[in-house]
Scaffold this active site. Sequence first.
Site, PDB file in Angstrom:
ATOM      1  N   ASP A 118       0.852  -1.186   0.000  1.00  0.00           N
ATOM      2  CA  ASP A 118       0.000   0.000   0.000  1.00  0.00           C
ATOM      3  C   ASP A 118       0.895   1.246   0.000  1.00  0.00           C
ATOM      4  O   ASP A 118       1.685   1.449   0.925  1.00  0.00           O
ATOM      5  CB  ASP A 118      -0.898  -0.017   1.240  1.00  0.00           C
ATOM      6  CG  ASP A 118      -1.790   1.205   1.322  1.00  0.00           C
ATOM      7  OD1 ASP A 118      -2.525   1.460   0.361  1.00  0.00           O
ATOM      8  OD2 ASP A 118      -1.731   1.920   2.342  1.00  0.00           O
ATOM      9  N   THR A 137      -3.211   5.175  -4.036  1.00  0.00           N
ATOM     10  CA  THR A 137      -2.144   5.931  -3.359  1.00  0.00           C
ATOM     11  C   THR A 137      -0.780   5.688  -4.014  1.00  0.00           C
ATOM     12  O   THR A 137       0.086   6.558  -3.969  1.00  0.00           O
ATOM     13  CB  THR A 137      -2.062   5.547  -1.867  1.00  0.00           C
ATOM     14  OG1 THR A 137      -2.006   4.124  -1.756  1.00  0.00           O
ATOM     15  CG2 THR A 137      -3.267   6.049  -1.111  1.00  0.00           C
ATOM     16  N   THR A 138      -0.589   4.502  -4.613  1.00  0.00           N
ATOM     17  CA  THR A 138       0.652   4.228  -5.343  1.00  0.00           C
ATOM     18  C   THR A 138       0.601   4.909  -6.712  1.00  0.00           C
ATOM     19  O   THR A 138       1.564   5.548  -7.134  1.00  0.00           O
ATOM     20  CB  THR A 138       0.868   2.711  -5.502  1.00  0.00           C
ATOM     21  OG1 THR A 138       0.743   2.084  -4.226  1.00  0.00           O
ATOM     22  CG2 THR A 138       2.233   2.402  -6.072  1.00  0.00           C
ATOM     23  N   ASP A 185      -9.181  -0.067   2.419  1.00  0.00           N
ATOM     24  CA  ASP A 185      -9.148   0.372   1.023  1.00  0.00           C
ATOM     25  C   ASP A 185     -10.418  -0.032   0.286  1.00  0.00           C
ATOM     26  O   ASP A 185     -10.952   0.739  -0.509  1.00  0.00           O
ATOM     27  CB  ASP A 185      -7.921  -0.219   0.303  1.00  0.00           C
ATOM     28  CG  ASP A 185      -6.644   0.559   0.607  1.00  0.00           C
ATOM     29  OD1 ASP A 185      -6.710   1.449   1.473  1.00  0.00           O
ATOM     30  OD2 ASP A 185      -5.597   0.296  -0.007  1.00  0.00           O
TER      31      ASP A 185
END
Length: 561
Positions: free
Chosen positions: A65, A98-99, A399
Amino acid sequence: MPEPSKKGPGPKRSEYKDKEKPTQIRYSNIDAAKAVADAIRTSLGPRGMDKMIQAANGDVTITNDGATILKQMQVLHPAAKMLVELSHAQDVEAGDGTTSVVVIAGSLLDACSKLLQKGIHPTSISEAFQKASEKSIEILEGIVTPLELSDRESLLKSASTSLNSKVVSQYSSLLSPLAVDAVMRVIDPTTATNVDLRDIKIVKKLGGTIEDTELIDGLVFSQRTSGVGGPNKVEKAKIGLIQFCISPPKTDMDNSVIVSDYTQMDRVLREERQYILDIVKKIKKAGCNVLLIQKSVLRDAVSDLALHFLAKMKIMVVKDIEREDIEFICKSLACKPVASLDHFTPENLGSADLIEEVQTGTSKIVKITGIANPGKTVTVLIRGSNKLVLEEADRSIHDALCVIRCLVKKRALIAGGGAPETELSLRLNEYANTLTGMEQYCFRAFAEALEVIPITLAENAGLNPIATVTELRNRHAKGERTAGINVRKGAITNILEENVVQPMLVSTSAIHLASETVRSIMKIDDIVSIHLDTTFYGKLFQSSLWMTSTCLSFVYSALLE
């Protein structure tokens, strides 16, 4: 024929030539931010690698994550910290991607570096990227699939796509329905425009496997019941939540009382006993048979003697309730927290059909079910064989919940697998042909930078990135908007048929936030460090200077008058 005059290799008049120091600062910022993006690029997608993070105290975290990796990385460069904050902003806004957002930002910075080398002014790049970002969101809104919250199948596909890139991806068929059901139970699907994830409490308990994870319509306490000989199961429970202590009172200050006579000692103990017994009798009189006690900092929330009396009166006790859980408990049980004994009345109690202590692996939990007036809250009990799996399962479920929240906020789906980024790149390149001057260069650079997502997905899946992305471009040029990289088959397929979908809000938020961060970094041309004296004498000197200057200003104003 006259010979043309020879000029030196200096810049042309139309070309922007920056001063040396701002150029160095700008390239330093770009390199630092790109280093952060490259560090987590390998963890993008369902075939992405995991990172093992070891903290200073020896704690180990295994995750892919982006937000978690960056939060725990020790980043010193101020521009690199901006990418850490960018990942956190995406986590707050969308909860997923988020990546991706950091990888896109790194690619856009690489494009900026090439544009700067061509002699384009940073402000021109910044303004063009803002327009390109707005155009991208406009294009994305044109290729979405509208969604109704009653369409459970589409919600499950979105949650499953989010979970497929996690360490616990093999359990996505179990965790996806759990995430969808949890969100649907805490909102009204017809009117909801957002989801408060605080209404979904996640309780982690060591033991068992992730397959034992369950959604509970009620409450779960990770601690067991207190006291010896008290009830472990109560039907038709009347539940009281207290914030006062059932223990002998203490003096406000560290005073000591010296008792010299054993009769006086006996009297003190008798008074203490009577004091606690009176409290317990009043609790029993209100009809309470289950008592939840908030954790106390100053003294014991409940003494052993009090537990003995409560057990004799068949009152179940759950102590050490955390302060931050009080609001959730009150909302779930429809009860009120009682701060003093005078307010402990039957109308402040909650009701439930069953409260029991349940064995889970090597420990026990307290489960409350059949609540009489339930609030819109649910509890997710996560089980796992070790701490690392529990933590990763918690992040993965969070998530998945955030993805469903995105669909509640913006009810639109788009294809995954690099399809939207490739379509954006193609459309922006077409739009760039209608522009002139520097803006055209910048739009093309922005369009090419977005292809980093399909390139990275192909690299992480072990495919040939050049061949894969070239075929993907050709398929999109033929009008196949939903063509994406199928990492399982190692080919380009219609990604919607593979049930790989994501909320539109994740993509729009990622592009908007990434371009905003890149614009901020581009406008920085100097870094100024301020060193404050943080020692005691340094602070004393600073405060004395401030007082002196204040006094002088008063004197000066008085003289003027």
